[in-house]
Design a protein around this motif. Structure first.
Motif, PDB file in Angstrom:
ATOM      1  N   UNK A 164       0.793  -1.223   0.000  1.00  0.00           N
ATOM      2  CA  UNK A 164       0.000   0.000   0.000  1.00  0.00           C
ATOM      3  C   UNK A 164       0.834   1.286   0.000  1.00  0.00           C
ATOM      4  N   UNK A 165       2.071   1.211   0.481  1.00  0.00           N
ATOM      5  CA  UNK A 165       2.918   2.406   0.516  1.00  0.00           C
ATOM      6  C   UNK A 165       4.045   2.371  -0.512  1.00  0.00           C
ATOM      7  N   UNK A 166       4.294   1.222  -1.116  1.00  0.00           N
ATOM      8  CA  UNK A 166       5.419   1.098  -2.038  1.00  0.00           C
ATOM      9  C   UNK A 166       4.949   0.750  -3.450  1.00  0.00           C
ATOM     10  N   UNK A 167       5.571   1.395  -4.429  1.00  0.00           N
ATOM     11  CA  UNK A 167       5.303   1.106  -5.833  1.00  0.00           C
ATOM     12  C   UNK A 167       6.614   1.124  -6.612  1.00  0.00           C
ATOM     13  N   UNK A 168       6.701   0.260  -7.596  1.00  0.00           N
ATOM     14  CA  UNK A 168       7.833   0.276  -8.513  1.00  0.00           C
ATOM     15  C   UNK A 168       7.288   0.301  -9.933  1.00  0.00           C
ATOM     16  N   UNK A 169       8.060   0.872 -10.838  1.00  0.00           N
ATOM     17  CA  UNK A 169       7.561   0.973 -12.202  1.00  0.00           C
ATOM     18  C   UNK A 169       8.643   1.396 -13.174  1.00  0.00           C
ATOM     19  N   UNK A 203       3.024   8.006   5.791  1.00  0.00           N
ATOM     20  CA  UNK A 203       1.755   7.986   6.539  1.00  0.00           C
ATOM     21  C   UNK A 203       0.997   9.307   6.485  1.00  0.00           C
ATOM     22  N   UNK A 204       1.690  10.425   6.274  1.00  0.00           N
ATOM     23  CA  UNK A 204       1.027  11.729   6.214  1.00  0.00           C
ATOM     24  C   UNK A 204       0.641  12.138   4.796  1.00  0.00           C
ATOM     25  N   UNK A 205       0.873  11.236   3.843  1.00  0.00           N
ATOM     26  CA  UNK A 205       0.435  11.514   2.486  1.00  0.00           C
ATOM     27  C   UNK A 205       1.482  12.094   1.555  1.00  0.00           C
ATOM     28  N   UNK A 206       2.702  12.291   2.009  1.00  0.00           N
ATOM     29  CA  UNK A 206       3.756  12.787   1.135  1.00  0.00           C
ATOM     30  C   UNK A 206       4.233  11.669   0.213  1.00  0.00           C
ATOM     31  N   UNK A 207       4.713  12.046  -0.964  1.00  0.00           N
ATOM     32  CA  UNK A 207       5.193  11.076  -1.946  1.00  0.00           C
ATOM     33  C   UNK A 207       6.679  11.289  -2.201  1.00  0.00           C
ATOM     34  N   UNK A 208       7.470  10.221  -2.089  1.00  0.00           N
ATOM     35  CA  UNK A 208       8.904  10.262  -2.340  1.00  0.00           C
ATOM     36  C   UNK A 208       9.226   9.268  -3.444  1.00  0.00           C
ATOM     37  N   UNK A 209      10.149   9.647  -4.334  1.00  0.00           N
ATOM     38  CA  UNK A 209      10.421   8.791  -5.489  1.00  0.00           C
ATOM     39  C   UNK A 209      11.877   8.917  -5.930  1.00  0.00           C
TER      40      UNK A 209
END
Length: 403
Positions: A164-169, A203-209
C-alpha cells in the motif's frame, strides 16, 4: 477552410455518440494578437521576408504585426469499466495581417490510455503529434522564414503496487522532431528513452520517489560549423529524487526534483555536461479565491539556436490567479530566465541570455460554455551577443466556446 467546416460538423455530431458519463467536449476559439516586435529584432538589426515574390526588408520600426489564431478541437474523457481514454485533438489557422507569407496551419493531437489490470497493475499507453511555428527569437538572418516543427512522441509505462505504501515501475518513449526550414534541419532529431523508479507514500500523504533515466538522441543531419560537419548525437543519464509534500492543512503544496544529469556527446568530448539540476515549486492557496505558484529551477532545455548544442536554464517564475467573482478571473505572471548556451566550437565567447517577461489577463465567463479573454504581455532579453537582444510588448483578445 474545408478542414474547418468538416471539423465543425464532426465535433457537433460526436456528443450524440457518447454514452452517459462519457465526456466529449468540442470547442471553437479565436484570438487576435498584436506584437510590437514579431521578429524579436535588436536595435539596428535588419531581417526580411518574401512577400508576393519580392524581398521586403524589416527593421525594428516595421517589425510589428497583428495576427489571428482560429482553433477548433475536441477533448475526450471516455471511461469503460476500469479503463480510461483521454484524448485531445485540435487544428489551428494562423493568419498574419502584414507578413502574410508566414501564415500556417497548426495541429495538436494527444491520446492516452490509462489502463489498469487487477488491483496492483496500472500504467499508460499513448502518443502525440504537434505542428507549430518556431519563435523568431533565435533567427538572426537576412531572411525570416516560417519554420514549422513536427513533433511526434509515443510512450508506455507500467506500475506495480507491491505494498500500500510502495510502488515500482518503469516506462519508455520514442520521440522525434522535424523542421521544415532548411536552415534548421540540423536540429532534427530522434530519441529513445527509458526509466525505472521506486516510490513511497508516507503515513502523512507525502510522496517520495527515486528515478533513473536514460536517453539516446540521434541527429541525422550533420551541422556545418565553420568548415566542419558536427554530429550532435548524445547519450544522457539522469539520477533523480522527487518529492511532493502537503503542509498547512492543504493550503501549501510543494514539489521538489533534484538530480544529476550526465550528457556525453558522440563527437567533441569537450561539450560533455555533468552537473546537478533541480526544480522546486510551491502552490499556495491562502483563500478559496486566490492561488499562487512559485517555481525556481536549474535544468537543461531544448535548444533551437543553430550554433549551440546544449542549453541550461536557471530561472524563477510566479503565477497568481484571483477569482474576482463567479464570472471573472484575473491572472498575472512574471518570470526571469538566465540561459547559458554550450557552443559547438570551444574558444568562442559563451552566449548567456537574461530574459524577463510579465503578463496580466482577465477571463470573463458570461455563460458556462463561453469565455472571453483579454491580456497584455511584455518582455526583454539581454545577451552577451548583442544581436540576440530584444524587447517587445503585445496585446490579445480572444473568445472560446465549449459545447
Amino acid at each position: 477552410m474545408k478542414w474547418l467546416l468538416a471539423g465543425v460538423m464532426l465535433v457537433l455530431a460526436l456528443p450524440t455518440l457518447a454514452k452517459e458519463g462519457d465526456t466529449f467536449r468540442p470547442f471553437v476559439s479565436y484570438t487576435r494578437y498584436y506584437d510590437s516586435n514579431l521578429f524579436r529584432l535588436a536595435e539596428g538589426e535588419t531581417t526580411g521576408v518574401v512577400q508576393d515574390g519580392a524581398y521586403v526588408p524589416v527593421t525594428l520600426d516595421s517589425a510589428s504585426d497583428q495576427y489571428g489564431v482560429l482553433g477548433i478541437g475536441l477533448n475526450v474523457d471516455w471511461k469503460f469499466e476500469r479503463q480510461q481514454i483521454v484524448a485531445s485533438l485540435s487544428k489551428t489557422r494562423v493568419d498574419y495581417s502584414k507578413y502574410s507569407s508566414l501564415n500556417y496551419d497548426g495541429e495538436d493531437y494527444q491520446g492516452t490510455w490509462n489502463w489498469r489490470l487487477g488491483n496492483r497493475w496500472s500504467g499508460k499507453l499513448g502518443a502525440s503529434q504537434s505542428v507549430s511555428q518556431t519563435s523568431f527569437s533565435d533567427f538572426q538572418t537576412l531572411l525570416a522564414v516560417s519554420n514549422l516543427v513536427t513533433r511526434d512522441r509515443q510512450f508506455v509505462s507500467a506500475e506495480w503496487e507491491l505494498h500500500p505504501r510502495w510502488r515500482i515501475g518503469g516506462g519508455g518513449a520514442l520521440a522525434s522532431s522535424d523542421n521544415s526550414s532548411l536552415q534548421q534541419r540540423s536540429q532534427d532529431y530522434e530519441d529513445s528513452s527509458g526509466y525505472v523508479y521506486a516510490s513511497y507514500l508516507t503515513p502523512k500523504g507525502s510522496k517520495l520517489r527515486g528515478e533513473i533515466r536514460r536517453t539516446d538522441a540521434e541527429y541525422p543531419n550533420r551541422q556545418l560549423v565553420s568548415t566542419s560537419l558536427i554530429d550532435n548525437s548524445y547519450s544522457q543519464s539522469e539520477y533523480n529524487f522527487l518529492g511532493d509534500w502537503t503542509v498547512t492543512a492543504g493550503k501549501l503544496l510543494t514539489h521538489l526534483k533534484l538530480g544529476l544529469v550526465d550528457r556525453q556527446f558522440d563527437s567533441i568530448s569537450t561539450r560533455d555536461y555533468s552537473e546537478l539540476t533541480g526544480r522546486l515549486s510551491a502552490d499556495y492557496y491562502p483563500t478559496g479565491k486566490t492561488a499562487l505558484t512559485l517555481t525556481v529551477y536549474r535544468e537543461p532545455a531544448p535548444v533551437e539556436e543553430v550554433n549551440s548544442s546544449f542549453l541550461v536554464n536557471t530561472g524563477a517564475n510566479l503565477n497568481v490567479a484571483w477569482l474576482l467573482s463567479d464570472k471573472i478571473t484575473a491572472r498575472a505572471s512574471a518570470s526571469y530566465i538566465q540561459g547559458s548556451y554550450e557552443l559547438i566550437l570551444p574558444g568562442q565567447l559563451q552566449r548567456v541570455d537574461d530574459t524577463m517577461s510579465g503578463s496580466l489577463s482577465l477571463s470573463y465567463t458570461p455563460v458556462p460554455m463561453a469565455t472571453i479573454d483579454v491580456g497584455v504581455q511584455a518582455g526583454n532579453r539581454d545577451s552577451t551577443y548583442p544581436t540576440f537582444d530584444y524587447g517587445f510588448h503585445s496585446f490579445f483578445v480572444g473568445v472560446r466556446a465549449d459545447f
